[in-house]
Design an enzyme around this catalytic site. Sequence first.
Site, short mmCIF file in Angstrom:
data_model
loop_
_atom_site.label_atom_id
_atom_site.label_comp_id
_atom_site.label_asym_id
_atom_site.label_seq_id
_atom_site.Cartn_x
_atom_site.Cartn_y
_atom_site.Cartn_z
N HIS A 18 -2.13 7.20 3.26
CA HIS A 18 -2.91 8.14 1.99
C HIS A 18 -3.69 7.26 1.09
O HIS A 18 -4.18 6.25 0.62
CB HIS A 18 -1.77 8.90 0.84
CG HIS A 18 -0.93 8.16 0.23
ND1 HIS A 18 -1.45 7.65 -0.47
CD2 HIS A 18 0.37 7.73 -0.06
CE1 HIS A 18 -0.79 6.60 -1.65
NE2 HIS A 18 0.35 6.93 -0.84
N HIS A 21 -2.99 3.44 -0.29
CA HIS A 21 -3.04 2.83 0.82
C HIS A 21 -4.36 2.64 0.93
O HIS A 21 -4.37 1.06 0.72
CB HIS A 21 -2.13 2.79 1.54
CG HIS A 21 -0.55 3.96 1.74
ND1 HIS A 21 -0.16 5.01 2.07
CD2 HIS A 21 0.18 3.38 1.00
CE1 HIS A 21 0.72 5.14 2.19
NE2 HIS A 21 1.18 3.89 1.17
N CYS A 126 20.67 3.81 -4.22
CA CYS A 126 19.80 4.90 -4.05
C CYS A 126 19.76 4.34 -2.20
O CYS A 126 18.08 3.37 -2.13
CB CYS A 126 18.51 4.77 -5.08
SG CYS A 126 16.43 5.64 -4.08
N CYS A 129 15.27 4.05 -2.31
CA CYS A 129 15.14 2.93 -3.00
C CYS A 129 14.67 1.52 -1.72
O CYS A 129 14.59 0.26 -2.70
CB CYS A 129 14.84 3.00 -4.94
SG CYS A 129 14.82 3.84 -5.52
N CYS A 144 19.25 8.33 -9.46
CA CYS A 144 18.19 7.41 -9.44
C CYS A 144 17.50 7.57 -10.21
O CYS A 144 16.30 8.97 -10.40
CB CYS A 144 17.46 7.50 -7.37
SG CYS A 144 15.84 6.48 -7.86
N HIS A 147 13.46 7.79 -8.67
CA HIS A 147 13.81 9.82 -7.12
C HIS A 147 14.35 11.38 -7.64
O HIS A 147 14.15 11.71 -7.82
CB HIS A 147 14.44 9.49 -5.35
CG HIS A 147 13.59 8.32 -5.33
ND1 HIS A 147 13.25 7.18 -5.28
CD2 HIS A 147 12.34 8.42 -3.89
CE1 HIS A 147 12.38 6.03 -4.18
NE2 HIS A 147 11.85 7.04 -4.06
N LYS A 300 -4.24 19.95 -5.79
CA LYS A 300 -3.44 19.48 -5.03
C LYS A 300 -1.89 19.42 -4.82
O LYS A 300 -1.35 19.55 -3.60
CB LYS A 300 -4.38 18.76 -4.22
CG LYS A 300 -5.95 18.89 -3.92
CD LYS A 300 -6.82 18.10 -3.58
CE LYS A 300 -7.74 17.87 -5.06
NZ LYS A 300 -7.99 16.93 -5.04
N LYS A 303 -0.03 21.55 -3.45
CA LYS A 303 0.17 22.29 -2.66
C LYS A 303 0.02 20.64 -1.27
O LYS A 303 -0.84 20.66 -0.28
CB LYS A 303 -1.19 22.79 -2.72
CG LYS A 303 -1.42 23.84 -2.89
CD LYS A 303 -2.45 23.88 -3.92
CE LYS A 303 -1.97 24.35 -5.31
NZ LYS A 303 -2.81 24.27 -5.77
O1 ME8 Z 1 4.95 -1.03 -0.91
N1 ME8 Z 1 -1.87 4.91 -6.03
O2 ME8 Z 1 4.49 -0.36 0.64
P1 ME8 Z 1 3.94 1.10 0.74
C1 ME8 Z 1 -2.64 3.60 -5.87
N2 ME8 Z 1 5.30 -1.98 1.47
N3 ME8 Z 1 -1.74 2.68 -4.64
C2 ME8 Z 1 -0.98 3.00 -4.44
C3 ME8 Z 1 -0.57 4.47 -4.65
C4 ME8 Z 1 -0.79 5.28 -5.42
N4 ME8 Z 1 -0.65 6.25 -5.60
N5 ME8 Z 1 0.82 4.72 -3.15
C5 ME8 Z 1 1.35 3.19 -2.88
C6 ME8 Z 1 5.07 -1.05 0.03
N6 ME8 Z 1 0.22 2.55 -3.70
C7 ME8 Z 1 5.49 -2.38 0.52
C8 ME8 Z 1 4.67 -3.53 0.26
S1 ME8 Z 1 4.92 -6.19 0.41
C9 ME8 Z 1 5.02 -7.55 0.66
C10 ME8 Z 1 5.35 -4.84 0.47
C11 ME8 Z 1 -0.46 1.56 -3.01
O3 ME8 Z 1 3.41 1.98 2.05
C12 ME8 Z 1 1.49 0.57 -3.27
O4 ME8 Z 1 0.90 0.63 -4.63
O5 ME8 Z 1 4.81 1.91 -0.20
C13 ME8 Z 1 1.43 -0.85 -2.70
O6 ME8 Z 1 0.54 -1.73 -3.45
C14 ME8 Z 1 0.59 0.12 -1.16
O7 ME8 Z 1 -0.04 0.80 -1.98
C15 ME8 Z 1 1.34 0.01 -0.42
O8 ME8 Z 1 2.57 0.77 -0.37
#
Ligand code: ME8
Length: 647
Positions: A18, A21, A126, A129, A144, A147, A300, A303
């Site tokens: 999303h 990411h 959890c 987590c 948790c 969550h 949003k 939803k």
């Molecule tokens: O954390 N706003 O993976 P991930 C900004 N696999 N950044 C966001 C966000 C948001 N709403 N949601 C997620 C992981 N991110 C682990 C990492 S590293 C060795 C392992 C960012 O897929 C989040 O902060 O949950 C992170 O930097 C990245 O997306 C990956 O998140």
Amino acid sequence: MKTFYATTPIYYVNDLPHIGHIYTTVVTDVATRFRRLAGEKTRFLTGTDEHGQNIEKAAAAQGITPIQLADRVVERYRELYRTFEIKNDDFIRTTEARHRLGVEALIARIEASGDLYTARHEGWYCASCEAFYTEKELEAEKRCPVHGTPTAWESEENVFFRLSKYAAPLLEHYERHPEFVRPESRLAEMVSFVEGGLMDLSVSRSKVKWGIPFPGHPGHVVYVWLDALANYITALGFGSSDADRYREFWDHPDAERVHFIGKDILRFHTVYWPAFLMSAGLPLPTTVWTHGWWLRDAKKVSKSVGNVVRPDQLVADFGADSLRYFLLREMAFGQDANFSDEAFLTRYNADLANDLGNTVSRVAALCRQSFGGTPSELPREGEVFAAAAAAEADWRAAMGECQFNRALEAVWKLLTAVNGHVVSQEPWKIRKEEGADSARLHRVLAAAAEGVRLCAVMLSPFLPAIGRRIFETFALPAADPAPADLAWGRLPLSKRMPEAPALFPRVDASVYLKENAAMTETPNPGGPAAPAPAPPADDRIAIEDFQKVRLRTAKIVAAERVPKSSKLMKLQVDLGDEQRQIVAGIAGVYEPETLVGRNVVVVANLKPAKLMGVESNGMVLAASVGEAGAPVLLDVPADVPPGSKVK
Ligand code: ME8
């Protein structure tokens, strides 16, 4: 020349990507494109984090194997990277053999340091987590803290890592290398977390099957964070017979090792990861740059389905570059930002269509109409020349500090200067009075065109496709620029210019939002139409009324949840000349450790009140976002001293 190695975190494959990411990856892409443009040798890594219980469960829920789920999500990431022109040099998957070998080599070194031991591990677990919590950390009914879901009492024999041994070395490292965690406020958070003491960390799991087998402990897999964090070196060949890249980009005195992460995974990157590396006797990252969160327009969020779809729709309608621009311009790196269609459309129309698009087409049209191509003579002085030098210096400084919004502002200053130059020099008048051969006309338009070209060069890390189109418009090759292109004077002279369509066709925001409402709003199907809003009453106040409220900046020095409350957080804040306790309703959204070190605005002259039996002396200001009224703290820049008046 310095070698620069930038990595984003690797992404969990239990969910589709999303906007958050995408942001982490785009930020790293912009930073590495900038370093390449500055002539540095750069390597950019990203990838996927594919082990652990959550992925096991997500796959089972879909009736497929974990690796099938991973393959599917990886394909989606690759597709997205192509769309967003992410120029990563490598993509690592934690299910690859090269990664497993590296993890085994890392564990062997940690083991050789005597930092692993076996013990029984019990606690409240959890599953989402993949972490244990102490009783103190849990919410009411053993829920948790992240969550809000019930935790389960788990007890198993685990391999432990002596994390507690590294509290003092970590604090010393933070002290000697303040650049290790940026922005600064995040460093303060981690210092206070480590000062609170570190417990040893369990680094094996016997209940999880989907993972790397823990060497020497049959039936155990490696804890997913020890597995995942190692990717930064396993991708470089650590632990393999081909470790040249590791020696060049990680274990080298000139190497700069940089991670870009979101604040939710700060502790893993700035406490666990350096502790593992210290134990293994390996170099630590140079800097962990930490960004804030993208909050969705609450309309949003409620939803939720629309959340994941939005970026695809916006990319299809406006192009990936427009979204790249929005993400980097709207969010001050390090702080949270709200993602809304309205904000996106405003930036698209005002910044991109109007400021950038119009300036480019105006200057290009003047050149084409006057000479059928580029001018024949370029001055090496004048207002645009001076503005370009100033903009480049500001842009460079801001990019080096990851202040991407400031860097874009610097480019916009140059655009303004180009426009100002065109308006004040009135080239259309010169052409009428002196003819198209006028040397003055050539110089005036060449300065404007060169200013536009330099804007495109500085914008190319942000808007690579648009950058190439601007180069083409001015008879240059449609390619990523080289370091030399940052110098004044690279505009090709007397070259035919092709006709070019508008870069950013304007969009009627209200029509667009109406046509796309199905994706952004949950209509009230079949329900009565909403009543027309009542005319606003005149509830304005006199300035004297406002002055009764004493607003001050304050620094949060300690934070803890109010027991038995899911909303309330007890804060100790520093107001410069005094410290006091304030209770704030932010615990549903913020973690205590992410609050320490933050600068906020408080109402300083509120009568004391008791909230769930805890005394509160004031109020912390937060925006209330969307229907749910989710609190978003108002950030104050780090250089504003605590206790400053806000008026
Ligand atoms: O954390 N706003 O993976 P991930 C900004 N696999 N950044 C966001 C966000 C948001 N709403 N949601 C997620 C992981 N991110 C682990 C990492 S590293 C060795 C392992 C960012 O897929 C989040 O902060 O949950 C992170 O930097 C990245 O997306 C990956 O998140």
